[in-house]
Design a protein around this motif. Structure first.
Motif, PDB file in Angstrom:
ATOM      1  N   VAL A  28     108.373 140.877 107.677  1.00  0.00           N
ATOM      2  CA  VAL A  28     107.068 141.147 108.290  1.00  0.00           C
ATOM      3  C   VAL A  28     106.579 139.958 109.111  1.00  0.00           C
ATOM      4  N   ALA A  29     106.633 138.748 108.534  1.00  0.00           N
ATOM      5  CA  ALA A  29     106.160 137.564 109.257  1.00  0.00           C
ATOM      6  C   ALA A  29     106.926 137.337 110.557  1.00  0.00           C
ATOM      7  N   PRO A  30     108.271 137.309 110.524  1.00  0.00           N
ATOM      8  CA  PRO A  30     108.990 137.135 111.797  1.00  0.00           C
ATOM      9  C   PRO A  30     108.795 138.301 112.757  1.00  0.00           C
ATOM     10  N   LEU A  31     108.624 139.514 112.221  1.00  0.00           N
ATOM     11  CA  LEU A  31     108.379 140.664 113.093  1.00  0.00           C
ATOM     12  C   LEU A  31     107.068 140.494 113.849  1.00  0.00           C
ATOM     13  N   MET A  32     106.036 139.974 113.183  1.00  0.00           N
ATOM     14  CA  MET A  32     104.757 139.746 113.841  1.00  0.00           C
ATOM     15  C   MET A  32     104.900 138.707 114.960  1.00  0.00           C
ATOM     16  N   VAL A  33     105.739 137.696 114.720  1.00  0.00           N
ATOM     17  CA  VAL A  33     105.974 136.678 115.758  1.00  0.00           C
ATOM     18  C   VAL A  33     106.602 137.313 116.988  1.00  0.00           C
ATOM     19  N   LEU A  34     107.619 138.147 116.782  1.00  0.00           N
ATOM     20  CA  LEU A  34     108.303 138.782 117.914  1.00  0.00           C
ATOM     21  C   LEU A  34     107.402 139.802 118.601  1.00  0.00           C
ATOM     22  N   LEU A  35     106.612 140.553 117.820  1.00  0.00           N
ATOM     23  CA  LEU A  35     105.720 141.549 118.415  1.00  0.00           C
ATOM     24  C   LEU A  35     104.589 140.905 119.213  1.00  0.00           C
ATOM     25  N   SER A  36     104.236 139.663 118.866  1.00  0.00           N
ATOM     26  CA  SER A  36     103.154 138.995 119.597  1.00  0.00           C
ATOM     27  C   SER A  36     103.502 138.791 121.069  1.00  0.00           C
ATOM     28  N   TYR A  37     104.804 138.731 121.375  1.00  0.00           N
ATOM     29  CA  TYR A  37     105.222 138.609 122.770  1.00  0.00           C
ATOM     30  C   TYR A  37     104.958 139.898 123.542  1.00  0.00           C
ATOM     31  N   VAL A  38     104.830 141.014 122.805  1.00  0.00           N
ATOM     32  CA  VAL A  38     104.684 142.321 123.445  1.00  0.00           C
ATOM     33  C   VAL A  38     103.245 142.812 123.422  1.00  0.00           C
ATOM     34  N   ILE A  39     102.584 142.718 122.258  1.00  0.00           N
ATOM     35  CA  ILE A  39     101.251 143.314 122.130  1.00  0.00           C
ATOM     36  C   ILE A  39     100.137 142.285 121.982  1.00  0.00           C
ATOM     37  N   GLY A  40     100.471 141.029 121.708  1.00  0.00           N
ATOM     38  CA  GLY A  40      99.444 140.018 121.512  1.00  0.00           C
ATOM     39  C   GLY A  40      98.980 139.400 122.815  1.00  0.00           C
ATOM     40  N   PRO A  41      97.770 138.833 122.819  1.00  0.00           N
ATOM     41  CA  PRO A  41      97.277 138.140 124.020  1.00  0.00           C
ATOM     42  C   PRO A  41      98.181 136.986 124.431  1.00  0.00           C
ATOM     43  N   THR A  42      98.685 136.258 123.432  1.00  0.00           N
ATOM     44  CA  THR A  42      99.619 135.151 123.660  1.00  0.00           C
ATOM     45  C   THR A  42     100.646 135.162 122.527  1.00  0.00           C
ATOM     46  N   PRO A  43     101.799 134.521 122.712  1.00  0.00           N
ATOM     47  CA  PRO A  43     102.776 134.454 121.613  1.00  0.00           C
ATOM     48  C   PRO A  43     102.207 133.732 120.396  1.00  0.00           C
ATOM     49  N   MET A  44     102.542 134.229 119.206  1.00  0.00           N
ATOM     50  CA  MET A  44     102.079 133.629 117.955  1.00  0.00           C
ATOM     51  C   MET A  44     103.213 132.835 117.323  1.00  0.00           C
ATOM     52  N   GLY A  45     102.908 131.631 116.847  1.00  0.00           N
ATOM     53  CA  GLY A  45     103.903 130.814 116.175  1.00  0.00           C
ATOM     54  C   GLY A  45     103.828 130.957 114.675  1.00  0.00           C
ATOM     55  N   LEU A  46     104.639 130.183 113.980  1.00  0.00           N
ATOM     56  CA  LEU A  46     104.680 130.228 112.525  1.00  0.00           C
ATOM     57  C   LEU A  46     103.946 129.046 111.888  1.00  0.00           C
ATOM     58  N   GLN A  47     103.056 128.397 112.642  1.00  0.00           N
ATOM     59  CA  GLN A  47     102.311 127.294 112.064  1.00  0.00           C
ATOM     60  C   GLN A  47     101.181 127.831 111.187  1.00  0.00           C
ATOM     61  N   PHE A  48     101.132 127.372 109.929  1.00  0.00           N
ATOM     62  CA  PHE A  48     100.079 127.733 108.988  1.00  0.00           C
ATOM     63  C   PHE A  48      99.242 126.497 108.684  1.00  0.00           C
ATOM     64  N   TRP A  49      98.010 126.724 108.216  1.00  0.00           N
ATOM     65  CA  TRP A  49      97.194 125.572 107.854  1.00  0.00           C
ATOM     66  C   TRP A  49      97.794 124.912 106.607  1.00  0.00           C
ATOM     67  N   PRO A  50      97.573 123.607 106.407  1.00  0.00           N
ATOM     68  CA  PRO A  50      98.243 122.862 105.338  1.00  0.00           C
ATOM     69  C   PRO A  50      98.079 123.482 103.954  1.00  0.00           C
ATOM     70  N   GLY A  51      96.879 124.019 103.652  1.00  0.00           N
ATOM     71  CA  GLY A  51      96.660 124.623 102.347  1.00  0.00           C
ATOM     72  C   GLY A  51      97.580 125.800 102.095  1.00  0.00           C
ATOM     73  N   ALA A  52      97.781 126.640 103.113  1.00  0.00           N
ATOM     74  CA  ALA A  52      98.672 127.792 102.969  1.00  0.00           C
ATOM     75  C   ALA A  52     100.108 127.336 102.758  1.00  0.00           C
ATOM     76  N   VAL A  53     100.489 126.260 103.455  1.00  0.00           N
ATOM     77  CA  VAL A  53     101.837 125.705 103.289  1.00  0.00           C
ATOM     78  C   VAL A  53     102.081 125.313 101.832  1.00  0.00           C
ATOM     79  N   ILE A  54     101.121 124.612 101.251  1.00  0.00           N
ATOM     80  CA  ILE A  54     101.260 124.156  99.868  1.00  0.00           C
ATOM     81  C   ILE A  54     101.288 125.344  98.906  1.00  0.00           C
ATOM     82  N   MET A  55     100.396 126.306  99.108  1.00  0.00           N
ATOM     83  CA  MET A  55     100.304 127.436  98.187  1.00  0.00           C
ATOM     84  C   MET A  55     101.555 128.309  98.222  1.00  0.00           C
TER      85      MET A  55
END
Length: 363
Positions: free
Chosen positions: A293-320
């Protein structure tokens, strides 16, 4: 149709289906009542997810726990996927990432811990196939590492977000989807016998006709899409009025609402001493979110999103996410479970929830 009406009558959660037409009408008559629309959409998504899970169980009735867990995880994640798709289309990337991180943590901690707690309260000690559990936990850890790399590299090396980081995210997205496909070949093909459940056989229950199950799946998917559009459109204003940060809503609220039906199935399986199925649903769902799901959202952002979305998360999410993956890996390595193991997993999840509520991340 009689099977569907009978299911609605005997399942109190499905009585909330009345919220579906209410929220659709309210969106037309009171489009500015964002808090009301947010609450109604949450109430509507829960029974829709439950109905989706029930139809999935009917389709998977003649499969083993491995395929059954995969189907439950796949179609159970459909709710989260639709919500993420709607948020992606609206350009609310913070909500998309929060819901992805929250789904990984909720499924691998709250759902897994709840299943072990409820099953352990009914049975003194439960056993499960440690090989299958270790595989799921290993896949979850590997996927979490891949999701965290862009965030860790940009923070540790002070690399500014730009085309290079975005290209890395896109490359990792393709790699993760490939790894997910190979994992399916391994678990459902070449090593299926080694990953079989060791608990009691599936109970013979009345199942829906296949045509009805497919029809319900199609109809509920459309309704979830409509309600998700309303949810995403109202979540920002409603969250502000309720004093909830977008991170908390995506990480906790969206994850819990989207996984409500899967939790019902996993908890029920654990209480029937089918902990293999419960673990397969919990960890399988988390793995699917991270690897597909996560990588699919990244690839779909090139098609339906305003701009491409990366996989950068805020530090708290990274730790959790990392702690959740390590917790699942550590506590499923023994092949045995008791109610106290479930409590410990739930305590970790509660710590995350309290932290997000009291110390929301800086936008």
């Amino acid at each position: 149709m009689g099977h569907l009406l009978t299911e609605i009558r005997k399942n109190p959660m499905l009585w909330l289906l009345v919220a579906v037409p209410v929220v659709l009408v309210a969106e037309r008559t009171k489009p500015d009542a964002h808090t009301l629309l947010f609450l109604l959409s949450v109430l509507a998504i829960v029974p829709l997810a439950a109905l989706l899970s029930r139809a999935t169980e009917a389709v998977a009735a003649r499969t083993g726990d491995s395929i059954g867990g995969l189907l439950n995880a796949t179609l159970g994640n459909l709710t989260e996927m639709v919500i993420a798709f709607a948020a992606l289309k609206a350009g609310q990337y913070a909500l998309v990432k929060a819901s992805i991180a929250g789904a990984i943590v909720t499924n691998s901690l709250f759902m897994l811990g709840g299943a072990m707690l409820l099953g352990g309260l009914r049975y003194h000690v439960q056993t499960f196939n440690v090989v299958a559990a270790r595989l799921q936990a290993m896949l979850l850890f590997a996927a979490t590492v891949a999701l965290l790399v862009p965030s860790l590299i940009t923070a540790a090396d002070r690399v500014p977000a730009g085309p290079a980081v975005q290209n890395l995210s896109a490359a990792l997205a393709v790699l993760l989807i490939l790894a997910y496909g190979l994992g399916l070949v391994f678990s459902l093909g070449t090593h299926r016998s080694e990953l079989a459940a060791i608990g009691p056989e599936s109970e013979h229950e009345e199942t829906w006709p296949l045509a009805l199950s497919i029809g319900v799946l199609a109809g509920v998917t459309v309704l979830v899409a409509l309600v998700s559009e309303i949810f995403v459109a109202s979540v920002e204003v409603a969250g502000h009025s309720l004093g909830l940060s977008p991170a908390f809503i995506g990480f906790i609220v969206v994850a819990l609402v989207g996984a409500a039906a899967e939790m019902t199935t996993a908890f029920s399986a654990a209480m029937r001493d089918r902990l293999d199925l419960a673990i397969g649903i919990a960890l399988g769902s988390a793995v699917q979110i991270a690897l597909f799901v996560a990588p699919l959202m990244v690839l779909l952002s090139y098609v339906i999103g305003p701009t491409p979305m990366g996989l950068q998360f805020w530090p708290g999410a990274v730790i959790m996410m990392m702690i959740a993956a390590l917790t699942a890996r550590f506590l499923t390595s023994g092949g045995r479970s008791t109610w106290f193991v479930g409590v410990m997993i739930l305590v970790v999840y509660a710590i995350f929830g309290l932290t997000l509520y009291l110390i929301p991340p800086t936008p």
